[in-house]
Enzyme design. Sequence first.
Site, PDB file in Angstrom:
ATOM      1  N   HIS A 178       0.829  -1.199   0.000  1.00  0.00           N
ATOM      2  CA  HIS A 178       0.000   0.000   0.000  1.00  0.00           C
ATOM      3  C   HIS A 178       0.864   1.250   0.000  1.00  0.00           C
ATOM      4  O   HIS A 178       0.696   2.144  -0.834  1.00  0.00           O
ATOM      5  CB  HIS A 178      -0.926  -0.007   1.222  1.00  0.00           C
ATOM      6  N   VAL A 232      -5.619  -8.298   2.515  1.00  0.00           N
ATOM      7  CA  VAL A 232      -6.728  -8.693   1.648  1.00  0.00           C
ATOM      8  C   VAL A 232      -6.413  -8.333   0.203  1.00  0.00           C
ATOM      9  O   VAL A 232      -5.620  -7.429  -0.070  1.00  0.00           O
ATOM     10  CB  VAL A 232      -8.045  -8.008   2.073  1.00  0.00           C
TER      11      VAL A 232
END
Length: 283
Positions: free
Chosen positions: A156, A216
């Site tokens: 991220h 996820v």
Amino acid sequence: MEIEIRNSEGAKTAILAVSFGTSYNDSREVTIGAIEKAIADAFPAYEVRRAFTSQVIINKLRKRDGIKIDNMKEALKKAREDGIERLIVQPTHLMNGLEYRALAEDLRNYGSMFKAVVLGEPLLTAQEDFIAVMEAVTADTAAYDDGSTAICFMGHGTEAESNAVYERLQGILREAGYRNYFIGTVEARPTLDDLVTTVKKSGIYKKAVLKPLMVVAGDHANNDMAKDEDGSWKRTFEEAGYEVRCIMEGLGQMEAIRKIYVNHVEDSLNRLSELYSGQKNKC
């Protein structure tokens, strides 16, 4: 582990598993849900509860699917109303970044509702965590390690100093001989351009495997990584001349990753036991 803390003096202890959350239902259950189940299986004497930190995701799930998930404040209030007096809070966050720090702030503001609260560590904390993650991701992708494939992970990224975990993990991979493994990020450095440039410099790769370095396989994996549109990781690598394969699996789907979270919960329970023992000795 001191199981006696569960019912000592009538006190109840619970484990609150806290995740950023995802609106991708299939991925949520095989990642976040699997981590929660692993914790529950490892510590059957304790109730395991769920909370998300993203209010946007909480609202979307409630409106779209009728699924009600507590945010942190709601989860803490409900735990206290249910008679929980000692609480282990285990995040599924990757690092000690902005989300983790916000979680810690919530506990500072509301933790006084409990006799004791212990905040567990994120996935990548101690050196042994980094090594365990390296071993997990390389074992999971070993079938693609053929000498002509660049195995690339999408993190991220964060503006916080904890973004350094990506560089640290990259260094550990290289030191262990995994020089065809590369890490980039969506919102920080290394950028996608940095990643493609590094892969091209080697001059030996014809294919690229892309996989999220996230718990996820949610919005970033589906849209930023795998979507067949300009600017996506998939399209960018294809335009650079690589045959691309996207693996839509989050870290939470790996048993070895879930084990790290279980170990962190055990560490927290030991800390709680030590805290409780210290309280008894003061009496």
